[in-house]
Structures are given as structure tokens and as C-alpha cells.
Design a protein around this motif. Structure first.
Motif, PDB file in Angstrom:
ATOM      1  N   GLN A  98       9.405  -3.130  16.140  1.00  0.00           N
ATOM      2  CA  GLN A  98       9.743  -4.353  15.409  1.00  0.00           C
ATOM      3  C   GLN A  98       9.562  -5.814  16.045  1.00  0.00           C
ATOM      4  O   GLN A  98      10.829  -6.373  15.142  1.00  0.00           O
ATOM      5  N   GLY A  99       8.936  -6.044  16.683  1.00  0.00           N
ATOM      6  CA  GLY A  99       9.379  -7.128  17.306  1.00  0.00           C
ATOM      7  C   GLY A  99       7.661  -7.934  16.642  1.00  0.00           C
ATOM      8  O   GLY A  99       7.681  -7.467  16.316  1.00  0.00           O
ATOM      9  N   LYS A 100       8.087  -8.823  17.306  1.00  0.00           N
ATOM     10  CA  LYS A 100       7.084  -9.861  16.864  1.00  0.00           C
ATOM     11  C   LYS A 100       5.464 -10.018  16.639  1.00  0.00           C
ATOM     12  O   LYS A 100       5.298 -10.446  15.831  1.00  0.00           O
ATOM     13  N   GLY A 101       5.071  -9.306  17.647  1.00  0.00           N
ATOM     14  CA  GLY A 101       3.989  -8.795  17.782  1.00  0.00           C
ATOM     15  C   GLY A 101       3.063  -9.660  18.248  1.00  0.00           C
ATOM     16  O   GLY A 101       3.020 -11.315  18.675  1.00  0.00           O
ATOM     17  N   PRO A 102       1.213  -9.954  16.586  1.00  0.00           N
ATOM     18  CA  PRO A 102       1.574  -9.222  16.385  1.00  0.00           C
ATOM     19  C   PRO A 102       0.483  -7.521  17.138  1.00  0.00           C
ATOM     20  O   PRO A 102       0.197  -7.737  17.908  1.00  0.00           O
ATOM     21  N   PHE A 103       0.725  -6.558  15.767  1.00  0.00           N
ATOM     22  CA  PHE A 103       0.676  -5.005  16.538  1.00  0.00           C
ATOM     23  C   PHE A 103      -0.572  -4.338  15.846  1.00  0.00           C
ATOM     24  O   PHE A 103      -0.731  -4.330  14.681  1.00  0.00           O
ATOM     25  N   THR A 104      -1.594  -3.509  16.018  1.00  0.00           N
ATOM     26  CA  THR A 104      -2.202  -2.844  15.321  1.00  0.00           C
ATOM     27  C   THR A 104      -2.041  -1.017  15.629  1.00  0.00           C
ATOM     28  O   THR A 104      -2.112  -0.646  16.995  1.00  0.00           O
ATOM     29  N   VAL A 106       8.465  -0.445  12.319  1.00  0.00           N
ATOM     30  CA  VAL A 106       8.801   1.052  12.044  1.00  0.00           C
ATOM     31  C   VAL A 106       9.556   1.313  10.361  1.00  0.00           C
ATOM     32  O   VAL A 106       9.443   1.948  10.179  1.00  0.00           O
ATOM     33  N   THR A 107      10.637   0.050  10.449  1.00  0.00           N
ATOM     34  CA  THR A 107      11.222   0.350   9.001  1.00  0.00           C
ATOM     35  C   THR A 107      10.097   0.739   7.974  1.00  0.00           C
ATOM     36  O   THR A 107      10.299   1.497   7.126  1.00  0.00           O
ATOM     37  N   ASN A 108       8.784   0.017   7.750  1.00  0.00           N
ATOM     38  CA  ASN A 108       7.864   1.136   6.833  1.00  0.00           C
ATOM     39  C   ASN A 108       7.677   2.303   7.497  1.00  0.00           C
ATOM     40  O   ASN A 108       7.413   3.146   6.143  1.00  0.00           O
ATOM     41  N   ALA A 109       7.459   2.686   8.962  1.00  0.00           N
ATOM     42  CA  ALA A 109       7.176   4.063   8.573  1.00  0.00           C
ATOM     43  C   ALA A 109       7.967   4.320   8.305  1.00  0.00           C
ATOM     44  O   ALA A 109       7.699   6.186   7.928  1.00  0.00           O
ATOM     45  N   VAL A 114       0.861  -1.307  -0.160  1.00  0.00           N
ATOM     46  CA  VAL A 114      -0.204   0.046  -0.108  1.00  0.00           C
ATOM     47  C   VAL A 114       1.064   1.457   0.095  1.00  0.00           C
ATOM     48  O   VAL A 114       2.229   1.455   0.717  1.00  0.00           O
ATOM     49  N   MET A 115       0.682   1.884  -0.668  1.00  0.00           N
ATOM     50  CA  MET A 115       1.475   3.595  -0.809  1.00  0.00           C
ATOM     51  C   MET A 115       0.734   4.345   0.234  1.00  0.00           C
ATOM     52  O   MET A 115      -0.275   4.607  -0.016  1.00  0.00           O
ATOM     53  N   VAL A 116       2.020   4.445   1.047  1.00  0.00           N
ATOM     54  CA  VAL A 116       1.481   5.828   1.965  1.00  0.00           C
ATOM     55  C   VAL A 116       2.405   6.953   2.375  1.00  0.00           C
ATOM     56  O   VAL A 116       3.799   7.078   2.404  1.00  0.00           O
ATOM     57  N   GLY A 117       1.985   8.418   2.567  1.00  0.00           N
ATOM     58  CA  GLY A 117       2.999   9.285   2.330  1.00  0.00           C
ATOM     59  C   GLY A 117       3.789   9.013   1.191  1.00  0.00           C
ATOM     60  O   GLY A 117       5.221   9.488   1.357  1.00  0.00           O
ATOM     61  N   GLY A 118       3.278   9.039  -0.612  1.00  0.00           N
ATOM     62  CA  GLY A 118       4.418   8.412  -1.471  1.00  0.00           C
ATOM     63  C   GLY A 118       5.492   7.197  -0.989  1.00  0.00           C
ATOM     64  O   GLY A 118       5.915   7.205  -2.487  1.00  0.00           O
ATOM     65  N   MET A 119       5.440   6.398  -0.261  1.00  0.00           N
ATOM     66  CA  MET A 119       6.265   5.202  -0.861  1.00  0.00           C
ATOM     67  C   MET A 119       5.463   3.745  -0.002  1.00  0.00           C
ATOM     68  O   MET A 119       4.175   4.152   0.634  1.00  0.00           O
ATOM     69  N   ALA A 120       6.177   3.048  -0.803  1.00  0.00           N
ATOM     70  CA  ALA A 120       5.576   1.667  -1.004  1.00  0.00           C
ATOM     71  C   ALA A 120       5.231   1.334   0.612  1.00  0.00           C
ATOM     72  O   ALA A 120       6.788   1.200   1.178  1.00  0.00           O
ATOM     73  N   MET A 121       4.387   0.619   1.412  1.00  0.00           N
ATOM     74  CA  MET A 121       4.058   0.162   3.282  1.00  0.00           C
ATOM     75  C   MET A 121       4.473  -1.322   2.478  1.00  0.00           C
ATOM     76  O   MET A 121       3.629  -2.151   1.806  1.00  0.00           O
ATOM     77  N   TYR A 122       5.361  -2.178   2.591  1.00  0.00           N
ATOM     78  CA  TYR A 122       5.649  -3.002   1.682  1.00  0.00           C
ATOM     79  C   TYR A 122       5.573  -4.701   3.030  1.00  0.00           C
ATOM     80  O   TYR A 122       5.876  -4.242   4.336  1.00  0.00           O
ATOM     81  N   PRO A 123       4.520  -5.848   2.437  1.00  0.00           N
ATOM     82  CA  PRO A 123       3.553  -6.616   3.805  1.00  0.00           C
ATOM     83  C   PRO A 123       5.241  -7.329   4.949  1.00  0.00           C
ATOM     84  O   PRO A 123       4.933  -7.913   5.817  1.00  0.00           O
ATOM     85  N   SER A 124       5.673  -7.692   3.633  1.00  0.00           N
ATOM     86  CA  SER A 124       7.384  -8.184   4.442  1.00  0.00           C
ATOM     87  C   SER A 124       8.432  -7.644   5.627  1.00  0.00           C
ATOM     88  O   SER A 124       8.944  -8.075   6.098  1.00  0.00           O
ATOM     89  N   LYS A 125       7.545  -6.425   6.173  1.00  0.00           N
ATOM     90  CA  LYS A 125       8.534  -5.034   6.727  1.00  0.00           C
ATOM     91  C   LYS A 125       8.001  -5.061   7.976  1.00  0.00           C
ATOM     92  O   LYS A 125       6.725  -4.975   7.945  1.00  0.00           O
ATOM     93  N   ASP A 126       8.875  -4.982   9.175  1.00  0.00           N
ATOM     94  CA  ASP A 126       8.136  -4.860  10.304  1.00  0.00           C
ATOM     95  C   ASP A 126       7.547  -3.083   9.904  1.00  0.00           C
ATOM     96  O   ASP A 126       7.627  -2.053   9.234  1.00  0.00           O
TER      97      ASP A 126
END
Length: 191
Positions: free
Chosen positions: A73-79, A47-50, A33-45
Motif C-alpha cells: 500500500q506504500g508509495k511504490g511504484p511496484f509491478t 492491496v485495496t484493489n486486489a 480494468v475488470m479483474v475477478g469480476g470487480m473493477a480495479m480502479y487506477p486511483s486505488k493502491d
């Protein structure tokens, strides 16, 4: 002749632009999903995406100041209900600066963890909980507080904090390797 050449040139340019857009979309990982003009990859945690989102620089700075990077960046899952920069800018003057001071780390941590719910609460799950709750769902936050989720229209979830302030989710289901982010338009505050 000039008109025909000009029309042909415009058509070629539009076709090239469309092809570039389609090629860029095709290269994105499914679920991205694009957020803030950048791709947010489901394979990344989370913080790394944010850190790549231009719309979340204040949130990222706050997460770093609160020492929550490792946790998120931990296991989570977090919402995570992630306020955009404008949401922080709309707080009373000086609020963000005060919260970012080292002596206010505990308060900042409470505010930030008030935006986090344990588990992977996708939009469908939130909407199902609202339906099951006959129009309202209580979401227990990591800080120990409660957010109330309600529908405002067929596909618009609104969150209400413990003081009655509301935030709308503008982007749903930004999937992460350790949870999901929903982008919101206001900062929610615990009591």
C-alpha cells in the motif's frame, strides 16, 4: 401477432441489457480494468484493489500472512505479477497451507516478493525490454531474484522463474495508484 409481440419483447429486453452494460461501462473511471469480476480502479493502491478480486483471494491471504499489506500500500511504484487462485491450487498438495503457517513467514515473503518488480513496468515497457534484449528481458525482483520475460506470439508475454517454470500474463496493465498489476496463470518460485 404473438410472434411479433414476442420479437418486440425480446428486442426491448436486449436493448435494455445493452443500455445497462453501456451505462455501467460509462460510470467506470478511465483506465479501470475488470479483474475477478470487480473493477480495479487506477486511483486505488494494489492491496485495496486486489482484496476485491474474486480471482485473488489466495494471494491476498498470503500477502496478509506475510505482513506485506503495508508495503504494497506504500508509495511504490511496484509491478506485481499476481497469480490467480487456480495458480496456487495447482501447486503440490499442502504447499499453500504450509507457506501460510507463521513459522514459514520468511519463505512466504520470499515467494511473494519474487512476484514484485520495483518500478512501473507496463506491458509496453516489458515488451520493449524484450525487444531490446533480442528476445529476452531480465527483471530483477524485490526478493533479489530474477524473472525472464519473453514473447510467445505477438502480444503474449511469458515469464520464466529461476527453475524454468513459466507463467503467462492473462491480463495486462491493471493500473494502480502505486504501480501496475499483471495477472498471471502460475505461481513463480525463487531458487
Amino acid at each position: 401477432m404473438k410472434k411479433t409481440f414476442f420479437s418486440l419483447a425480446v428486442a426491448v429486453l436486449l436493448s435494455a441489457a445493452a443500455t445497462t452494460s453501456v451505462s455501467a461501462q460509462a460510470m467506470m473511471t478511465p483506465g479501470t480494468v475488470m479483474v475477478g469480476g470487480m473493477a480495479m480502479y487506477p486511483s486505488k493502491d494494489i492491496v485495496t484493489n486486489a482484496v476485491n478480486s474474486k480471482d485473488h483471494t489466495t494471494l491476498v491471504a498470503a500477502v496478509k500472512a506475510a505482513g506485506l499489506v503495508e508495503t504494497l500500500q506504500g508509495k511504490g511504484p511496484f509491478t506485481v505479477f499476481a497469480p490467480v487462485n487456480d495458480a496456487f491450487e495447482n501447486l503440490p498438495a499442502g504447499t499453500v497451507e504450509t507457506l501460510l503457517k507463521p513459522e514459514n513467514k520468511a519463505t512466504l515473503t520470499k515467494v511473494l516478493t519474487y512476484h514484485v518488480v520495483a518500478g512501473n513496468m507496463t506491458a509496453d515497457k516489458i515488451m520493449s525490454a524484450i525487444k531490446a534484449g533480442k528476445g529476452k528481458a531480465s527483471l530483477k525482483t524485490v526478493s533479489g531474484g530474477t524473472l525472464t520475460a519473453m514473447m510467445n506470439g505477438a502480444h503474449n508475454v511469458v515469464l520464466t522463474d529461476e527453475s524454468g517454470n513459466t507463467a503467462s500474463i492473462s491480463t495486462y496493465d491493471v493500473k494502480q495508484s502505486n504501480g501496475v498489476i499483471h495477472v498471471i496463470d502460475k505461481v513463480l518460485l525463487p531458487k
